[in-house]
Design a protein around this motif. Structure first.
Motif, short mmCIF file in Angstrom:
data_model
loop_
_atom_site.label_atom_id
_atom_site.label_comp_id
_atom_site.label_asym_id
_atom_site.label_seq_id
_atom_site.Cartn_x
_atom_site.Cartn_y
_atom_site.Cartn_z
N GLU A 1 -0.89 -6.75 1.80
CA GLU A 1 0.59 -6.87 2.00
C GLU A 1 0.84 -6.02 3.28
OE1 GLU A 1 0.41 -2.84 -0.06
OE2 GLU A 1 -0.71 -4.31 0.88
N ALA A 2 0.00 -5.94 4.28
CA ALA A 2 0.36 -5.08 5.22
C ALA A 2 1.30 -5.68 6.24
CB ALA A 2 -1.13 -4.74 6.03
N THR B 1 4.51 -0.42 -2.61
CA THR B 1 3.43 -0.80 -3.61
C THR B 1 2.87 0.13 -4.53
OG1 THR B 1 2.69 -2.58 -1.99
CG2 THR B 1 1.17 -2.02 -3.63
N ASP C 1 9.75 -4.26 4.13
CA ASP C 1 10.03 -3.61 2.83
C ASP C 1 10.53 -4.52 1.71
OD1 ASP C 1 8.98 -1.32 3.82
OD2 ASP C 1 10.97 -0.78 4.60
N ILE D 1 7.75 -6.42 0.17
CA ILE D 1 6.71 -5.44 -0.47
C ILE D 1 7.40 -5.57 -1.87
CG2 ILE D 1 6.12 -3.08 -0.64
CD1 ILE D 1 4.52 -4.38 1.35
N THR E 1 -4.01 0.14 -0.39
CA THR E 1 -2.80 -0.04 0.31
C THR E 1 -2.32 1.48 1.10
OG1 THR E 1 -0.51 -0.85 0.56
CG2 THR E 1 -1.23 0.55 -1.51
N HIS E 2 -1.69 1.42 1.99
CA HIS E 2 -0.91 2.34 2.41
C HIS E 2 0.78 2.20 2.40
CE1 HIS E 2 -4.77 2.82 4.63
NE2 HIS E 2 -4.41 4.01 4.33
N ARG E 3 1.16 1.32 1.83
CA ARG E 3 2.51 0.98 1.78
C ARG E 3 3.17 1.51 0.56
NH1 ARG E 3 4.27 -3.31 5.12
NH2 ARG E 3 5.90 -2.77 4.52
N LYS E 4 4.28 2.23 0.86
CA LYS E 4 4.75 3.05 -0.18
C LYS E 4 5.59 2.19 -1.33
CE LYS E 4 8.68 6.21 -0.45
NZ LYS E 4 10.00 6.79 -0.01
N GLU F 1 -5.34 -4.16 1.49
CA GLU F 1 -4.25 -4.23 2.52
C GLU F 1 -3.73 -5.89 2.56
OE1 GLU F 1 -3.01 -1.64 4.22
OE2 GLU F 1 -4.51 -0.28 3.84
#
Length: 84
Positions: free
Chosen positions: A22-23, A55, A27, A30, A50-53, A20
């Motif tokens: 880059e949490a 990435t 956008d 990212i 991660t949970h970031r789309k 995580e």
């Protein structure tokens, strides 16, 4: 993040695990982070939690756990890029 990439530039490692990292980024950043990470992936293999789309869209493979029904977990894997 800048310190991490500075250390990798000074002394590259074959493997790096990022959880995580880059949490807190927006956008636009990212996208910058993912492209920068792609550049370093020529010499270092990264595992990124991660949970970031943004990435996830730029990775080679995705691994995860899905829970389609309550109490039943299922492993998911997806290869997004070929080897050439």
């Amino acid at each position: 993040i800048a310190i991490l990439f500075a250390m990798l530039k000074l002394k590259p490692t074959p493997f790096c695990f990022l959880d995580e990292i880059e949490a807190a980024l927006d956008d636009a950043n990212i996208d910058n982070f993912a492209e920068y990470l792609r550049g370093y992936s020529r010499s270092t293999q990264f595992v990124v939690v991660t949970h970031r789309k943004g990435t996830m869209e730029r990775c080679d493979c995705l691994y995860g756990v899905s829970m389609a029904e309550k109490g039943v977990s299922r492993m998911v894997s997806l290869k997004l890029r070929g080897d050439g």
